[in-house]
Write a protein that holds these residues in place. Structure first.
Motif, PDB file in Angstrom:
ATOM      1  N   TYR A   1      -4.799   8.816   3.546  1.00  0.00           N
ATOM      2  CA  TYR A   1      -5.357   7.475   3.363  1.00  0.00           C
ATOM      3  C   TYR A   1      -4.267   6.471   2.980  1.00  0.00           C
ATOM      4  O   TYR A   1      -3.236   6.836   2.424  1.00  0.00           O
ATOM      5  N   SER A   2      -4.540   5.213   3.274  1.00  0.00           N
ATOM      6  CA  SER A   2      -3.657   4.119   2.895  1.00  0.00           C
ATOM      7  C   SER A   2      -4.352   3.314   1.802  1.00  0.00           C
ATOM      8  O   SER A   2      -5.429   2.762   2.027  1.00  0.00           O
ATOM      9  N   CYS A   3      -3.735   3.279   0.618  1.00  0.00           N
ATOM     10  CA  CYS A   3      -4.395   2.651  -0.530  1.00  0.00           C
ATOM     11  C   CYS A   3      -3.536   1.533  -1.129  1.00  0.00           C
ATOM     12  O   CYS A   3      -2.316   1.694  -1.281  1.00  0.00           O
ATOM     13  N   PRO A   4      -4.159   0.410  -1.506  1.00  0.00           N
ATOM     14  CA  PRO A   4      -3.417  -0.656  -2.183  1.00  0.00           C
ATOM     15  C   PRO A   4      -2.788  -0.152  -3.480  1.00  0.00           C
ATOM     16  O   PRO A   4      -3.406   0.623  -4.211  1.00  0.00           O
TER      17      PRO A   4
ATOM     18  N   THR B   1       0.841  -1.199   0.000  1.00  0.00           N
ATOM     19  CA  THR B   1       0.000   0.000   0.000  1.00  0.00           C
ATOM     20  C   THR B   1       0.878   1.252   0.000  1.00  0.00           C
ATOM     21  O   THR B   1       2.114   1.160   0.024  1.00  0.00           O
ATOM     22  N   THR B   2       0.247   2.394   0.014  1.00  0.00           N
ATOM     23  CA  THR B   2       0.966   3.669   0.033  1.00  0.00           C
ATOM     24  C   THR B   2       1.545   3.977   1.417  1.00  0.00           C
ATOM     25  O   THR B   2       2.253   4.967   1.582  1.00  0.00           O
ATOM     26  N   THR B   3       1.223   3.127   2.411  1.00  0.00           N
ATOM     27  CA  THR B   3       1.760   3.287   3.766  1.00  0.00           C
ATOM     28  C   THR B   3       2.361   1.951   4.199  1.00  0.00           C
ATOM     29  O   THR B   3       2.554   1.047   3.377  1.00  0.00           O
ATOM     30  N   ASP B   4       2.634   1.818   5.487  1.00  0.00           N
ATOM     31  CA  ASP B   4       3.182   0.561   6.008  1.00  0.00           C
ATOM     32  C   ASP B   4       2.115  -0.517   6.184  1.00  0.00           C
ATOM     33  O   ASP B   4       2.426  -1.663   6.508  1.00  0.00           O
ATOM     34  N   ARG B   5       0.869  -0.162   6.010  1.00  0.00           N
ATOM     35  CA  ARG B   5      -0.224  -1.127   6.168  1.00  0.00           C
ATOM     36  C   ARG B   5      -0.117  -2.223   5.114  1.00  0.00           C
ATOM     37  O   ARG B   5       0.210  -1.969   3.957  1.00  0.00           O
ATOM     38  N   LYS B   6      -0.365  -3.456   5.514  1.00  0.00           N
ATOM     39  CA  LYS B   6      -0.266  -4.602   4.606  1.00  0.00           C
ATOM     40  C   LYS B   6      -1.527  -5.463   4.722  1.00  0.00           C
ATOM     41  O   LYS B   6      -1.543  -6.478   5.408  1.00  0.00           O
TER      42      LYS B   6
ATOM     43  N   TYR C   1      -8.686   6.669  -2.686  1.00  0.00           N
ATOM     44  CA  TYR C   1      -8.794   7.887  -1.871  1.00  0.00           C
ATOM     45  C   TYR C   1      -7.482   8.668  -1.817  1.00  0.00           C
ATOM     46  O   TYR C   1      -7.484   9.879  -1.617  1.00  0.00           O
ATOM     47  N   CYS C   2      -6.371   7.985  -2.020  1.00  0.00           N
ATOM     48  CA  CYS C   2      -5.057   8.655  -1.992  1.00  0.00           C
ATOM     49  C   CYS C   2      -4.913   9.704  -3.087  1.00  0.00           C
ATOM     50  O   CYS C   2      -4.071  10.595  -2.989  1.00  0.00           O
ATOM     51  N   ALA C   3      -5.728   9.595  -4.117  1.00  0.00           N
ATOM     52  CA  ALA C   3      -5.688  10.582  -5.203  1.00  0.00           C
ATOM     53  C   ALA C   3      -6.198  11.936  -4.733  1.00  0.00           C
ATOM     54  O   ALA C   3      -5.924  12.960  -5.351  1.00  0.00           O
ATOM     55  N   TYR C   4      -6.925  11.930  -3.613  1.00  0.00           N
ATOM     56  CA  TYR C   4      -7.536  13.158  -3.102  1.00  0.00           C
ATOM     57  C   TYR C   4      -6.923  13.630  -1.781  1.00  0.00           C
ATOM     58  O   TYR C   4      -6.953  14.817  -1.472  1.00  0.00           O
ATOM     59  N   ASN C   5      -6.383  12.674  -1.035  1.00  0.00           N
ATOM     60  CA  ASN C   5      -5.920  12.998   0.313  1.00  0.00           C
ATOM     61  C   ASN C   5      -4.860  11.989   0.745  1.00  0.00           C
ATOM     62  O   ASN C   5      -5.122  10.774   0.784  1.00  0.00           O
TER      63      ASN C   5
END
Length: 204
Positions: free
Chosen positions: A179-182, A85-90, A172-176
């Motif tokens: 968010y954490s996005c795949p 994802t765009t963060t550390d979340r998996k 959602y990452c396209a706007y903010n």
């Protein structure tokens, strides 16, 4: 005279109410619902400054040639894996299958996934996850790719599923960036321009 005044008053009240309930922006029911949810501050992914001036998302013109029938080849005994994802979340996903279809004279395929978290949620247990990039990504559409929701119940008895690229949306990452996005897997790049669905968001 009083009767006329009353009628005029009622007319003005109805006119004011109809102006408050302005028609939703969008060519299709899908676009209207998406715009309505983004306009709703309680669930919109937009930042406050973008929400303030939000009139509606920018879409490519609706094009029926981007509605295709795909053959679903299910993946047997697919292992569970951690989706980047765009963060550390998996989050945990499984490969659900391969979708093979023809579009604009090209034979294409996409891998479709099933969220293991969604399986435990009655509301989303039938949802499948279809991320993709194409030759408009990073230009006319969001660079990180777009998503399409597909339901397991969409599969027909002959093993086909209709894919409507007009009904695609941005993560959602396209706007903010909170968010954490795949991230769209590299193998889900389509070597074609998908000029359908939502366009890149121009932030203020």
């Amino acid at each position: 005279m009083k009767k006329i005044t009353l009628i005029l008053s009622l007319f003005l009240m109805i006119s004011c109410n109809s102006q408050d309930k302005r028609p939703l922006i969008g060519e299709t029911e899908y676009q209207q619902k998406l715009n309505a949810s983004y306009k709703d501050a309680s669930k919109s992914p937009l930042k406050k400054k973008d929400l303030k001036d939000f009139k509606g998302l920018d879409f490519f013109p609706v094009d029926s040639s981007f509605i295709v029938t795909a053959k679903l080849i299910k993946t047997e005994n697919a292992p569970t894996f951690e989706m980047a994802t765009t963060t550390d979340r998996k989050p945990l996903y499984k490969e659900y299958g391969i979708l093979k279809f023809s579009l604009k004279g090209k034979n294409l395929q996409l891998t479709i996934y099933q969220s293991q978290d969604d399986l435990r949620d009655e509301k989303y247990k039938d949802y499948l996850f279809l991320p993709f990039t194409d030759n408009t990504s990073g230009e006319e559409s969001y660079g990180g790719g777009r998503y399409m929701d597909v339901l397991t119940t969409d599969e027909k008895s002959d093993g086909t599923i209709v894919l409507n690229f007009n009904n695609t949306y941005n993560p959602y990452c396209a706007y903010n960036d909170r968010y954490s996005c795949p991230l769209t897997p590299r193998k889900n790049h389509l070597d074609i321009e998908i000029k359908a669905g939502v366009k890149v968001f121009e932030k203020h």
